[in-house]
Design a protein around this motif. Structure first.
Motif, PDB file in Angstrom:
ATOM      1  N   HIS A 208      29.681  64.643  81.253  1.00  0.00           N
ATOM      2  CA  HIS A 208      28.568  65.599  81.329  1.00  0.00           C
ATOM      3  C   HIS A 208      27.829  65.453  82.660  1.00  0.00           C
ATOM      4  N   ARG A 211      29.815  67.049  85.392  1.00  0.00           N
ATOM      5  CA  ARG A 211      29.699  68.515  85.327  1.00  0.00           C
ATOM      6  C   ARG A 211      28.398  68.984  85.959  1.00  0.00           C
ATOM      7  N   LEU A 212      27.311  68.260  85.677  1.00  0.00           N
ATOM      8  CA  LEU A 212      26.017  68.611  86.266  1.00  0.00           C
ATOM      9  C   LEU A 212      26.065  68.468  87.778  1.00  0.00           C
ATOM     10  N   ALA A 215      28.130  71.259  89.313  1.00  0.00           N
ATOM     11  CA  ALA A 215      27.537  72.595  89.211  1.00  0.00           C
ATOM     12  C   ALA A 215      26.293  72.745  90.076  1.00  0.00           C
ATOM     13  N   ASP A 308      26.353  71.119  75.917  1.00  0.00           N
ATOM     14  CA  ASP A 308      26.803  72.096  76.909  1.00  0.00           C
ATOM     15  C   ASP A 308      25.625  72.920  77.424  1.00  0.00           C
ATOM     16  N   GLU A 309      24.764  73.332  76.505  1.00  0.00           N
ATOM     17  CA  GLU A 309      23.586  74.108  76.890  1.00  0.00           C
ATOM     18  C   GLU A 309      22.668  73.294  77.797  1.00  0.00           C
ATOM     19  N   ASP A 312      24.244  72.989  81.341  1.00  0.00           N
ATOM     20  CA  ASP A 312      24.172  74.274  82.040  1.00  0.00           C
ATOM     21  C   ASP A 312      22.741  74.575  82.488  1.00  0.00           C
ATOM     22  N   ALA A 315      21.732  72.325  85.396  1.00  0.00           N
ATOM     23  CA  ALA A 315      22.421  72.749  86.624  1.00  0.00           C
ATOM     24  C   ALA A 315      21.752  73.996  87.214  1.00  0.00           C
ATOM     25  N   ARG A 316      21.397  74.944  86.369  1.00  0.00           N
ATOM     26  CA  ARG A 316      20.712  76.147  86.867  1.00  0.00           C
ATOM     27  C   ARG A 316      19.379  75.779  87.504  1.00  0.00           C
TER      28      ARG A 316
END
Length: 322
Positions: A208, A211-212, A215, A308-309, A312, A315-316
């Protein structure tokens, strides 16, 4: 639709930080204030962390309220071994220049409940000291909340601080007992309680974190969180739990905003205050032996979707603020 007013009470360590940053990504939420509670680190450090995260995210409009420096009865114990000396693991946030609010946390709870009567969502993800003090000031505060979500307790699983008790309950069991007793009334919502049996399913892994980082490359949010989470991974690994991190507080934040995403069961919840081996244990009676239900225990949620949320959203945020 108007955004949901939410008052956050936290002892900002690593998973509290994740929850706060997640909430800041939600345009449908108005954080009306943040109560800083002693727990993972001392109150002054919690205040500093909250102010620093808000400055990083350009949200200095949100007031940060200093709370009590000590629990109601017991001496304060903190968890620098879990969250690092500053509460943010290996991350060192920039020192905030914004001043905290002159309104203390207990009075801020009362003010928020009065200002947003019948709409306010309370989210308590640290020890319940400040909420207990607020209830002493205004015993009818529970009747003005739309809902209250609490991260704390252990139901059917071992504790993470004693064999039977969870950290937030151990730091101030008297406060927890007062809060659950105060909400034990027919004209108040039953608090939603997220215990270790559910929150320890919320396992943030190095995958995780990668992924962060991928992204939101080179961003301050990703950099700080990578450093914070590395400390958290190492702590869990040293405890024999694997190189991962239980991120309890983001789960509670997501349940606070959308209770329907969790399954619940009614129970009468009491906190043991006397036992030599069981002090701070949360006793959940689902059979009516102790009285009518005064809480709803969160018993399940889609933690994979929540993780996952969370990744995401963070990252945003990282990309948005650079």
């Amino acid at each position: 639709m108007l955004p949901t007013p939410l008052f956050l009470d936290c002892d900002t360590g690593i998973d509290d930080s994740l929850a706060l940053l997640y909430l800041l990504t939600r345009p449908d939420v108005e954080i009306t204030g943040i109560a800083s509670t002693a727990g993972n680190v001392a109150t002054d450090t919690v205040v500093e962390n909250n102010l620093a995260w808000l400055e990083l995210c350009g949200r200095t409009d949100i007031p940060v309220h200093p709370g009590s420096p000590v629990p109601l009865v017991t001496p304060l114990r903190t968890a620098e071994d879990t969250h690092g000396p500053h509460g943010t693991g290996y991350a060192r946030l920039a020192t905030a220049v914004t001043a905290p609010s002159p309104v203390d946390a207990a009075h801020a709870w009362c003010r928020a409940a009065s200002t947003h009567a019948d709409r306010l969502v309370g989210l308590a993800i640290g020890p319940l000291t400040n909420l207990a003090l607020a209830l002493r000031l205004d015993p009818d505060l529970p009747t003005r909340l739309d809902r209250l979500v609490i991260m704390g307790g252990a139901f059917g699983v071992p504790g993470n601080t004693t064999p039977v008790a969870e950290w937030n309950m151990v730091v101030d069991p008297e406060a927890a007992a007062e809060v659950f007793a105060a909400f034990d009334r027919p004209d108040a919502p039953d608090p939603l309680v997220c215990g270790l049996d559910v929150t320890e399913q919320m396992s943030f892994t190095p995958a995780h974190a990668q992924r962060l980082a991928d992204a939101a490359p080179g961003t301050r949010v990703a950099g700080y969180l990578t450093d914070a989470l590395r400390f958290y991974f190492e702590f869990h690994d040293a405890q024999g739990e694997g190189y991962q991190a239980f991120v309890h507080d983001p789960l509670a934040a997501m349940v606070a905003l959308d209770p329907d995403r969790a399954s619940t069961t009614p129970a009468h919840l009491a906190v043991e205050l006397e036992g030599a081996l069981t002090r701070a244990m949360t006793v959940a009676d689902r059979r009516g032996m102790l009285g009518a239900p005064n809480v709803r225990l969160v018993t399940g949620a889609d933690v994979d979707a929540m993780l996952d949320e969370l990744v995401d959203a963070l990252a945003r945020l990282g990309v948005a603020i650079g």
